[in-house]
Motif scaffolding. Structure first.
Motif, PDB file in Angstrom:
ATOM      1  N   VAL A 179     -26.224  11.084  26.827  1.00  0.00           N
ATOM      2  CA  VAL A 179     -25.335  10.320  25.951  1.00  0.00           C
ATOM      3  C   VAL A 179     -23.884  10.767  26.150  1.00  0.00           C
ATOM      4  O   VAL A 179     -22.964   9.945  26.211  1.00  0.00           O
ATOM      5  CB  VAL A 179     -25.761  10.480  24.476  1.00  0.00           C
ATOM      6  CG1 VAL A 179     -24.705   9.894  23.544  1.00  0.00           C
ATOM      7  CG2 VAL A 179     -27.098   9.805  24.237  1.00  0.00           C
ATOM      8  N   LEU A 180     -23.671  12.072  26.266  1.00  0.00           N
ATOM      9  CA  LEU A 180     -22.318  12.588  26.450  1.00  0.00           C
ATOM     10  C   LEU A 180     -21.730  12.139  27.782  1.00  0.00           C
ATOM     11  O   LEU A 180     -20.539  11.835  27.879  1.00  0.00           O
ATOM     12  CB  LEU A 180     -22.326  14.114  26.356  1.00  0.00           C
ATOM     13  CG  LEU A 180     -22.668  14.697  24.979  1.00  0.00           C
ATOM     14  CD1 LEU A 180     -22.789  16.212  25.057  1.00  0.00           C
ATOM     15  CD2 LEU A 180     -21.616  14.310  23.949  1.00  0.00           C
ATOM     16  N   ARG A 181     -22.554  12.088  28.815  1.00  0.00           N
ATOM     17  CA  ARG A 181     -22.050  11.644  30.123  1.00  0.00           C
ATOM     18  C   ARG A 181     -21.734  10.148  30.116  1.00  0.00           C
ATOM     19  O   ARG A 181     -20.854   9.695  30.850  1.00  0.00           O
ATOM     20  CB  ARG A 181     -23.069  11.944  31.217  1.00  0.00           C
ATOM     21  CG  ARG A 181     -23.287  13.426  31.498  1.00  0.00           C
ATOM     22  CD  ARG A 181     -24.120  13.613  32.752  1.00  0.00           C
ATOM     23  NE  ARG A 181     -24.533  14.999  32.930  1.00  0.00           N
ATOM     24  CZ  ARG A 181     -25.723  15.471  32.587  1.00  0.00           C
ATOM     25  NH1 ARG A 181     -26.634  14.656  32.053  1.00  0.00           N
ATOM     26  NH2 ARG A 181     -26.028  16.739  32.770  1.00  0.00           N
ATOM     27  N   ALA A 182     -22.465   9.372  29.317  1.00  0.00           N
ATOM     28  CA  ALA A 182     -22.268   7.924  29.304  1.00  0.00           C
ATOM     29  C   ALA A 182     -21.045   7.506  28.503  1.00  0.00           C
ATOM     30  O   ALA A 182     -20.545   6.397  28.675  1.00  0.00           O
ATOM     31  CB  ALA A 182     -23.514   7.237  28.731  1.00  0.00           C
ATOM     32  N   TYR A 183     -20.552   8.389  27.650  1.00  0.00           N
ATOM     33  CA  TYR A 183     -19.410   8.048  26.800  1.00  0.00           C
ATOM     34  C   TYR A 183     -18.122   8.096  27.635  1.00  0.00           C
ATOM     35  O   TYR A 183     -17.962   8.984  28.475  1.00  0.00           O
ATOM     36  CB  TYR A 183     -19.332   9.037  25.638  1.00  0.00           C
ATOM     37  CG  TYR A 183     -18.276   8.714  24.608  1.00  0.00           C
ATOM     38  CD1 TYR A 183     -18.385   7.589  23.811  1.00  0.00           C
ATOM     39  CD2 TYR A 183     -17.171   9.537  24.435  1.00  0.00           C
ATOM     40  CE1 TYR A 183     -17.423   7.288  22.861  1.00  0.00           C
ATOM     41  CE2 TYR A 183     -16.201   9.248  23.490  1.00  0.00           C
ATOM     42  CZ  TYR A 183     -16.335   8.123  22.707  1.00  0.00           C
ATOM     43  OH  TYR A 183     -15.378   7.827  21.767  1.00  0.00           O
ATOM     44  N   PRO A 184     -17.166   7.159  27.436  1.00  0.00           N
ATOM     45  CA  PRO A 184     -15.971   7.119  28.289  1.00  0.00           C
ATOM     46  C   PRO A 184     -14.930   8.187  27.979  1.00  0.00           C
ATOM     47  O   PRO A 184     -14.014   8.398  28.758  1.00  0.00           O
ATOM     48  CB  PRO A 184     -15.393   5.723  28.013  1.00  0.00           C
ATOM     49  CG  PRO A 184     -15.859   5.381  26.639  1.00  0.00           C
ATOM     50  CD  PRO A 184     -17.231   5.992  26.530  1.00  0.00           C
ATOM     51  N   TRP A 185     -14.993   8.866  26.846  1.00  0.00           N
ATOM     52  CA  TRP A 185     -14.090   9.956  26.475  1.00  0.00           C
ATOM     53  C   TRP A 185     -12.620   9.584  26.617  1.00  0.00           C
ATOM     54  O   TRP A 185     -11.907  10.126  27.463  1.00  0.00           O
ATOM     55  CB  TRP A 185     -14.390  11.222  27.299  1.00  0.00           C
ATOM     56  CG  TRP A 185     -15.770  11.749  27.060  1.00  0.00           C
ATOM     57  CD1 TRP A 185     -16.810  11.730  27.915  1.00  0.00           C
ATOM     58  CD2 TRP A 185     -16.249  12.349  25.846  1.00  0.00           C
ATOM     59  NE1 TRP A 185     -17.925  12.272  27.323  1.00  0.00           N
ATOM     60  CE2 TRP A 185     -17.612  12.668  26.046  1.00  0.00           C
ATOM     61  CE3 TRP A 185     -15.674  12.649  24.614  1.00  0.00           C
ATOM     62  CZ2 TRP A 185     -18.397  13.263  25.075  1.00  0.00           C
ATOM     63  CZ3 TRP A 185     -16.448  13.237  23.642  1.00  0.00           C
ATOM     64  CH2 TRP A 185     -17.796  13.543  23.869  1.00  0.00           C
ATOM     65  N   PRO A 186     -12.143   8.664  25.767  1.00  0.00           N
ATOM     66  CA  PRO A 186     -10.713   8.334  25.816  1.00  0.00           C
ATOM     67  C   PRO A 186      -9.821   9.533  25.510  1.00  0.00           C
ATOM     68  O   PRO A 186      -8.670   9.584  25.943  1.00  0.00           O
ATOM     69  CB  PRO A 186     -10.571   7.231  24.752  1.00  0.00           C
ATOM     70  CG  PRO A 186     -11.756   7.377  23.871  1.00  0.00           C
ATOM     71  CD  PRO A 186     -12.858   7.887  24.745  1.00  0.00           C
ATOM     72  N   GLY A 187     -10.344  10.509  24.739  1.00  0.00           N
ATOM     73  CA  GLY A 187      -9.578  11.719  24.448  1.00  0.00           C
ATOM     74  C   GLY A 187      -9.875  12.860  25.400  1.00  0.00           C
ATOM     75  O   GLY A 187      -9.365  13.977  25.227  1.00  0.00           O
ATOM     76  N   ASN A 188     -10.750  12.609  26.393  1.00  0.00           N
ATOM     77  CA  ASN A 188     -11.058  13.549  27.469  1.00  0.00           C
ATOM     78  C   ASN A 188     -11.595  14.893  26.978  1.00  0.00           C
ATOM     79  O   ASN A 188     -12.349  14.919  26.001  1.00  0.00           O
ATOM     80  CB  ASN A 188      -9.825  13.699  28.359  1.00  0.00           C
ATOM     81  CG  ASN A 188      -9.530  12.407  29.094  1.00  0.00           C
ATOM     82  OD1 ASN A 188     -10.263  12.023  29.994  1.00  0.00           O
ATOM     83  ND2 ASN A 188      -8.476  11.705  28.703  1.00  0.00           N
ATOM     84  N   VAL A 189     -11.211  15.994  27.638  1.00  0.00           N
ATOM     85  CA  VAL A 189     -11.803  17.302  27.330  1.00  0.00           C
ATOM     86  C   VAL A 189     -11.520  17.709  25.892  1.00  0.00           C
ATOM     87  O   VAL A 189     -12.367  18.297  25.224  1.00  0.00           O
ATOM     88  CB  VAL A 189     -11.274  18.372  28.305  1.00  0.00           C
ATOM     89  CG1 VAL A 189     -11.841  19.743  27.957  1.00  0.00           C
ATOM     90  CG2 VAL A 189     -11.651  18.009  29.743  1.00  0.00           C
TER      91      VAL A 189
END
Length: 447
Positions: A320-330
């Motif tokens: 799930v964490l890998r699939a999320y696009p992370w607009p706020g990144n690290v």
């Protein structure tokens, strides 16, 4: 003896002998470098990693050169030129040059190819005193990258001075950066040398450089060109020896077009430009980053006697964490992990149900949406949104998909595209044919 992988028609015997004389052997499980001998690098399938040289059959247009470099080619050689064999041997010799690996802090996670390439760029920049412009989305670690450049630079062993330009009011920024003399303005009861002077022999980081007042940019350019500063209230210029780094999450080229940033200052700051990849392009780093933030959390937060100490994450959680696009990144990943650990009440594994709702509900919500709301929000806030280009890109992708599915039939493609594709024309394919002409799309969905 280093090995060379040759893709395409086998080299002539005379060239093989020259390669052998130069100490190269064709073939091998782990080639040092690859030579792609073909008409088009895309068709040849250039290597996914490692240096390669494109040996082409005819002179190249500029677009083909760009394509080769985009795909990682070190050089492009035309077999019709007189010195192509000598140039090939030089490129092979250069591939043997080893770059000393920098000392990477144990707290820095860089398992992915993108992160390793970034570290190599930072190490290259650290060996010079040239200005460096660090670009990248919010939360990608631009200040961390700047500190690495400073730490790896043998010439700049003294102070590292980070300056957040967005945190200083515009009317105070010149005094904060360059200092002021006693009595320069009301309240200046003492002289102040400024933050740039504090970086003598060290490094200055101008973070969020895009927030620098336009009136101050010309003075900053003078400082960069001549390494001199003048305090407010003084006419004297003083020499200062420092190295300058700048960082931004916005597209400075767009700001220049809008008259919000000086082109001369940009060209000076971007002598060396390094882009930090977003977390979504660093898939291999997600799992080790999760463990890293767990360790950091428990280093400062001792769990209560009745609370668990989480030591790992389940495979499903990592998916799930890998699939999320992370607009706020690290930075966003860190906050997610910290928040989940605060709320954790039982068990020593991080579960999908421990994550914020926006992460594990994303696929269900996204089923009815073609565009990520987080990505739109990120681009708008960072000033990198080009709405016209994005609308055209989405329109072209949908049109190409419909034409491929319909076998090139415009009427069937119009039905698949729905209301916009059908339009109001009596001919259901008329609107689609108009779209095809405007977007330059062929009947099979090709451009």
């Amino acid at each position: 003896m280093p090995t060379l992988h040759w893709k395409g028609p086998a080299p002539e015997r005379a060239l093989v002998q020259r390669l052998n004389d130069a100490g190269w052997r064709l073939g091998g499980a782990e080639p040092r470098v690859t030579v792609v001998c073909s008409a088009q690098p895309r068709l040849a399938g250039p290597p996914k990693s490692g240096p390669w040289v494109w040996l082409c059959e005819k002179p190249l247009p500029v677009d083909a050169l760009r394509l080769a470099v985009e795909q990682g080619a070190v050089d492009v050689l035309w077999k019709g030129s007189r010195d192509w064999e000598a140039r090939l041997l030089r490129r092979l010799e250069e591939s043997l040059v080893e770059t000393p690996a920098p000392r990477v802090p144990g707290t820095l996670i860089a398992h992915s190819a993108a992160a390793k390439a970034l570290l190599a760029q930072l190490a290259q920049a650290a060996r010079t005193s040239m200005p460096v412009l660090l670009t990248g989305e919010t939360g990608t670690g631009k200040e961390v990258a700047a500190r690495l450049i400073h730490e790896w630079s043998e010439r700049r062993s003294r102070t590292f001075v980070p300056i957040n330009c967005a945190a200083i009011p515009n009317e105070l920024m010149e005094g904060e950066l360059f200092g002021y003399a006693k009595g320069a303005f009301s309240g200046a009861v003492h002289g102040y040398d400024g933050l740039v002077s504090a970086a003598e022999g060290g490094t200055v980081l101008l973070d969020e450089i895009d927030d620098t007042p336009h009136a101050l940019q010309s003075k900053l350019l003078r400082v960069l060109e001549d390494r001199v500063i003048s305090r407010l209230g003084e006419n004297a210029w003083r020499k200062v020896d420092f190295r300058i780094l700048a960082a931004t999450n916005r597209d400075l080229k767009q700001l220049i077009e809008r008259g919000l940033f000086g082109e001369d200052l940009y060209e000076r700051l971007a002598t060396v430009q390094i882009h930090l990849p977003p977390l979504r392009e660093r898939q291999e780093d997600v799992a080790p980053l999760v463990l890293h933030w767990m360790e950091r959390y428990y280093a400062v937060e001792e769990p209560a006697p009745d609370s668990p100490r989480v030591r790992s994450a389940t495979p499903e959680t990592l998916d799930v964490l890998r699939a999320y696009p992370w607009p706020g990144n690290v930075r966003e990943l860190r906050n997610v992990i910290y928040g989940a650990l605060v709320a954790k009440r039982a068990g020593d594994e991080l579960l999908v149900s421990d994550l914020p709702r926006r992460l594990w509900q994303r696929e269900r919500v996204g089923a009815s949406a073609l565009v990520s709301a987080q990505e739109v929000e990120r681009r708008v806030s960072s000033g990198t949104m080009n709405l016209r280009a994005e609308l055209e890109r989405l329109e072209r992708m949908a049109l190409q998909a419909a034409l491929r599915r319909a076998g090139g039939n415009a009427a069937e493609a119009a039905r698949l595209l729905g209301e916009v594709g059908r339009g109001t024309a009596k001919d259901p394919g008329g609107t689609v044919r108009t779209m095809m002409k405007r977007l330059g799309v062929g009947t099979r969905g090709t451009t």
